[in-house]
Design a protein around this motif. Structure first.
Motif, PDB file in Angstrom:
ATOM      1  N   TYR A   1      82.620  17.545 -25.619  1.00  0.00           N
ATOM      2  CA  TYR A   1      81.925  18.820 -25.842  1.00  0.00           C
ATOM      3  C   TYR A   1      81.814  19.071 -27.344  1.00  0.00           C
ATOM      4  O   TYR A   1      82.471  19.964 -27.883  1.00  0.00           O
ATOM      5  N   PRO A   2      80.976  18.270 -28.020  1.00  0.00           N
ATOM      6  CA  PRO A   2      80.973  18.284 -29.483  1.00  0.00           C
ATOM      7  C   PRO A   2      80.701  19.659 -30.094  1.00  0.00           C
ATOM      8  O   PRO A   2      81.231  19.970 -31.136  1.00  0.00           O
ATOM      9  N   GLU A   3      79.908  20.487 -29.452  1.00  0.00           N
ATOM     10  CA  GLU A   3      79.612  21.806 -30.018  1.00  0.00           C
ATOM     11  C   GLU A   3      80.413  22.883 -29.306  1.00  0.00           C
ATOM     12  O   GLU A   3      80.061  24.054 -29.347  1.00  0.00           O
ATOM     13  N   PHE A   4      81.465  22.472 -28.631  1.00  0.00           N
ATOM     14  CA  PHE A   4      82.213  23.406 -27.787  1.00  0.00           C
ATOM     15  C   PHE A   4      81.250  24.115 -26.826  1.00  0.00           C
ATOM     16  O   PHE A   4      81.356  25.311 -26.593  1.00  0.00           O
ATOM     17  N   LEU A   5      80.298  23.322 -26.360  1.00  0.00           N
ATOM     18  CA  LEU A   5      79.306  23.859 -25.425  1.00  0.00           C
ATOM     19  C   LEU A   5      79.772  23.517 -24.013  1.00  0.00           C
ATOM     20  O   LEU A   5      79.785  22.358 -23.616  1.00  0.00           O
ATOM     21  N   PHE A   6      80.209  24.538 -23.303  1.00  0.00           N
ATOM     22  CA  PHE A   6      80.744  24.303 -21.968  1.00  0.00           C
ATOM     23  C   PHE A   6      79.763  24.823 -20.927  1.00  0.00           C
ATOM     24  O   PHE A   6      79.312  25.961 -21.030  1.00  0.00           O
ATOM     25  N   GLU A   7      79.441  23.986 -19.968  1.00  0.00           N
ATOM     26  CA  GLU A   7      78.545  24.431 -18.910  1.00  0.00           C
ATOM     27  C   GLU A   7      79.209  24.208 -17.573  1.00  0.00           C
ATOM     28  O   GLU A   7      79.356  23.088 -17.114  1.00  0.00           O
TER      29      GLU A   7
ATOM     30  N   SER B   1      85.642  23.562 -15.798  1.00  0.00           N
ATOM     31  CA  SER B   1      86.864  24.256 -15.382  1.00  0.00           C
ATOM     32  C   SER B   1      87.609  24.733 -16.628  1.00  0.00           C
ATOM     33  O   SER B   1      87.656  24.048 -17.652  1.00  0.00           O
ATOM     34  N   VAL B   2      88.193  25.918 -16.512  1.00  0.00           N
ATOM     35  CA  VAL B   2      88.845  26.510 -17.670  1.00  0.00           C
ATOM     36  C   VAL B   2      90.039  25.671 -18.125  1.00  0.00           C
ATOM     37  O   VAL B   2      90.348  25.589 -19.307  1.00  0.00           O
ATOM     38  N   ALA B   3      90.682  25.000 -17.164  1.00  0.00           N
ATOM     39  CA  ALA B   3      91.787  24.113 -17.534  1.00  0.00           C
ATOM     40  C   ALA B   3      91.294  23.042 -18.513  1.00  0.00           C
ATOM     41  O   ALA B   3      91.924  22.753 -19.528  1.00  0.00           O
ATOM     42  N   GLN B   4      90.129  22.516 -18.190  1.00  0.00           N
ATOM     43  CA  GLN B   4      89.518  21.498 -19.058  1.00  0.00           C
ATOM     44  C   GLN B   4      89.156  22.086 -20.427  1.00  0.00           C
ATOM     45  O   GLN B   4      89.318  21.445 -21.458  1.00  0.00           O
TER      46      GLN B   4
ATOM     47  N   PHE C   1      90.609  24.615 -21.947  1.00  0.00           N
ATOM     48  CA  PHE C   1      91.845  24.808 -22.716  1.00  0.00           C
ATOM     49  C   PHE C   1      92.350  23.468 -23.264  1.00  0.00           C
ATOM     50  O   PHE C   1      92.810  23.383 -24.396  1.00  0.00           O
ATOM     51  N   GLU C   2      92.231  22.447 -22.443  1.00  0.00           N
ATOM     52  CA  GLU C   2      92.690  21.129 -22.877  1.00  0.00           C
ATOM     53  C   GLU C   2      91.894  20.681 -24.103  1.00  0.00           C
ATOM     54  O   GLU C   2      92.445  20.159 -25.066  1.00  0.00           O
ATOM     55  N   THR C   3      90.591  20.919 -24.039  1.00  0.00           N
ATOM     56  CA  THR C   3      89.725  20.548 -25.153  1.00  0.00           C
ATOM     57  C   THR C   3      90.114  21.299 -26.420  1.00  0.00           C
ATOM     58  O   THR C   3      90.216  20.717 -27.503  1.00  0.00           O
ATOM     59  N   LEU C   4      90.342  22.606 -26.269  1.00  0.00           N
ATOM     60  CA  LEU C   4      90.722  23.409 -27.437  1.00  0.00           C
ATOM     61  C   LEU C   4      92.054  22.945 -28.001  1.00  0.00           C
ATOM     62  O   LEU C   4      92.220  22.805 -29.218  1.00  0.00           O
ATOM     63  N   ALA C   5      93.006  22.702 -27.103  1.00  0.00           N
ATOM     64  CA  ALA C   5      94.346  22.306 -27.539  1.00  0.00           C
ATOM     65  C   ALA C   5      94.263  21.031 -28.364  1.00  0.00           C
ATOM     66  O   ALA C   5      94.875  20.916 -29.427  1.00  0.00           O
ATOM     67  N   GLU C   6      93.453  20.089 -27.887  1.00  0.00           N
ATOM     68  CA  GLU C   6      93.353  18.820 -28.574  1.00  0.00           C
ATOM     69  C   GLU C   6      92.609  18.966 -29.906  1.00  0.00           C
ATOM     70  O   GLU C   6      93.023  18.418 -30.916  1.00  0.00           O
ATOM     71  N   SER C   7      91.531  19.729 -29.881  1.00  0.00           N
ATOM     72  CA  SER C   7      90.711  19.833 -31.085  1.00  0.00           C
ATOM     73  C   SER C   7      91.438  20.564 -32.210  1.00  0.00           C
ATOM     74  O   SER C   7      91.282  20.240 -33.373  1.00  0.00           O
TER      75      SER C   7
END
Lengths: 359, 196
Positions: free
Chosen positions: A281-287, A290-293, A295-301
């Motif tokens: 999700y390079p632009e933090f563009l979520f469509e 799942s919110v778990a996913q 959060f995981e993306t944010l945590a890692e980034s």
């Protein structure tokens, strides 16, 4: 709508107002842009919302603590808690957070010290004035390159010193004021910054140290790499061996030093930076993700730890372009969307909420 | 998760039994929202801070006689509001919502349709919300920002559910009238219609 929060809203029907809005619903059946509007509304409201800074938070808690007696409650008076097994892990989580952060992240080094000898001046004097000293008397940043190639950006009204034989054993720098360090990596020779009552030890990294005097609060904020910070008393406790009481900082973390209590507290830097651009999700563009996913993306980034229990995000999906919003704004938006709240406990983000499944 | 006993209820129970860690956790979970709410209708940070401290100190001192609470946040909001009203009357400092945060988000002058529209909408809404009468803003905030139900808002503010609904209705009508020139507001209306 897949989004649980909207469904929840639909469910909480209120006949009176519903009738009024119903005609609009009939007129405009497309759902396009709803999320954008929801976001706008929530963001407008959060702009109006006053938030306490961490000093206020700490100040309030200190007052509360002082007025409610010692933190160590008489254990014989605490009865066995009637907590069913499914909550034990929650308690364990809560306890470990409380332990780790020990009420707002303060932790005592529990060592009474002779305070007078830890000023910059005293430290420098001990070394018989053999040091090379830079004083920034200008109004601008001053760049200094150390003999090992490490760089210092010295802020106005600040001074640093280092020994002429800088490279011999350890790389040691003395600072009073504020400076940003970019340290060349050298595993064999740790780089150490003495800033009044704070000691910062690194291998190779970049970070900011602010310490104007031994009586002022001091701060170390990390941009890259890992940094260890000690109070000077903890640092000297076991001679020059690595003391047990240290705060280990990762990127986007910082530590505050409270001179009155001689304690360190670890928090996030106010605006954590993206450390790693998320591949999926390079632009933090979520469509409809799942919110778990999410959060995981944010945590890692951002290299942060986000914790929540499964029920908090159960059934929650998110559609939102989060783009360049600061981390905490992103979290505001997500939490508002799924009807959750987040708290920052030291360097952990804890999400609480009821999930998006209908009961 | 067992819906009958929430995490916070467990904490509350532990607090009643004198568990200071639970007490600290409850503080951590709620001080931020309480602070935000308190500052909504009392523009005196110091008083709000004091009131939050008093609230938690009182909580601790009376922990043994606390009743079972299902919604801790609701309990705390209601208690804080009561205290603040008392404090405000005492010091006659019941003031309007500040606009110190006012023009933080200045319009930026590049135009990417969607983004720009959203920004405009946020600004407009922020302005409109700020202009709402104190009471309307309070209801709107409790409803949309803090996610309370109508009956909870009524209990927190000590008014009837009917007047909560009326106040909400007035506020939203006002917002609608003021924002009609913005296309996305149609969408907002739609959103709000879902909300009810």
């Amino acid at each position: 709508m897949q989004d649980g929060h909207f469904r929840k809203w639909v469910m909480s029907n209120d006949a009176e107002t519903d009738r009024f809005w119903q005609q609009f619903l009939n007129l405009y059946p497309e759902k396009r842009g709803v999320i954008r509007s929801a976001r706008a509304m929530l963001r407008a409201m959060s702009i109006l919302q006053a938030t306490p800074d961490e000093h206020q938070e700490i100040r309030m808690w200190e007052n509360i603590s002082a007025r409610t007696g010692d933190v160590v409650a008489e254990p014989e008076k605490v009865p066995e808690l009637n907590v069913s097994r499914r909550y034990i892990w929650q308690w364990a989580a809560a306890a470990s957070v409380v332990l780790a952060l020990c009420f707002l992240g303060w932790y005592l080094n529990g060592f009474s010290t002779e305070r007078a000898s830890h000023t910059y001046a005293a430290q420098v004097e001990k070394l018989h004035n053999e040091l090379v000293e830079h004083v920034n008397a200008t109004g601008k940043l001053e760049k200094i390159v150390l003999p090992d190639g490490s760089k210092i950006e010295l802020y106005p009204q600040s001074r640093v010193s280092y020994a002429p034989n800088f490279l011999v054993e350890k790389r040691e720098v003395y600072l009073t004021g504020k400076a940003f360090f970019e340290v060349i990596k050298n595993d064999k020779k740790p780089f150490i910054v003495y800033a009044n009552r704070l000691v910062t030890q690194v291998v190779g990294t970049s970070f900011m140290v602010t310490s104007t005097s031994e009586h002022e609060p001091a701060r170390v904020a990390v941009k890259t790499g890992k940094v260890k910070v000690f109070t000077i008393s903890a640092y000297h406790k076991a001679g020059n061996a690595v003391p047990e009481e240290t705060v280990l900082l990762s990127p986007n973390q910082q530590v505050y030093y409270d001179p009155q209590r001689d304690v360190l507290s670890k928090t996030f830097v106010p605006e954590p930076a993206v450390l790693k651009v998320p591949e999926k999700y390079p632009e933090f563009l979520f469509e409809n993700i799942s919110v778990a996913q999410v959060f995981e993306t944010l945590a890692e980034s951002y290299g942060v730890s986000i914790s929540y229990d499964a029920a908090t995000v159960a059934g929650c999906n998110l559609t939102a372009p989060l783009g360049n919003e600061p981390l905490f704004r992103k979290l505001d938006i997500i939490c508002q969307t799924i009807g959750a709240t987040y708290q920052v406990w030291g360097t952990e983000i804890v999400i609480t909420g009821k999930g998006c499944n209908l009961h | 998760m067992d819906p009958s006993i929430s995490y916070e209820e467990t904490l509350w129970d532990a607090l009643k039994h004198g568990n200071k860690d639970a007490f600290g956790t409850l503080y951590k979970l709620h001080y931020r929202q309480l602070y935000g709410y308190g500052n909504k209708f009392l523009r005196n940070t110091q008083l709000v801070e004091d009131a939050i401290q008093d609230l938690f100190v009182h909580l601790w001192n009376t922990r043994e006689s606390l009743s079972q609470v299902h919604n801790v946040k609701f309990y705390l909001f209601r208690a804080l509001r009561r205290d603040l009203v008392r404090l405000a009357e005492k010091s006659r400092r019941f003031e309007d919502i500040g606009d110190e945060l006012a023009e933080k988000n200045q319009p930026e002058r590049y135009l990417f349709e969607e983004e720009e529209q959203e920004k405009l909408l946020i600004q407009k809404l922020t302005r409109m919300l700020r202009k709402l009468p104190e009471r309307q803003l309070e209801v709107v905030t409790l409803r949309f920002f803090d996610n309370f139900k109508t009956e909870e808002i009524a209990a927190i503010m000590g008014i009837s559910e009917k007047s909560v609904r009326n106040t909400l209705y007035k506020a939203l009508t006002h917002l609608r009238e003021q924002t009609h020139d913005l296309v996305p507001f149609i969408e907002l209306i739609f959103l709000l219609s879902i909300v009810y």
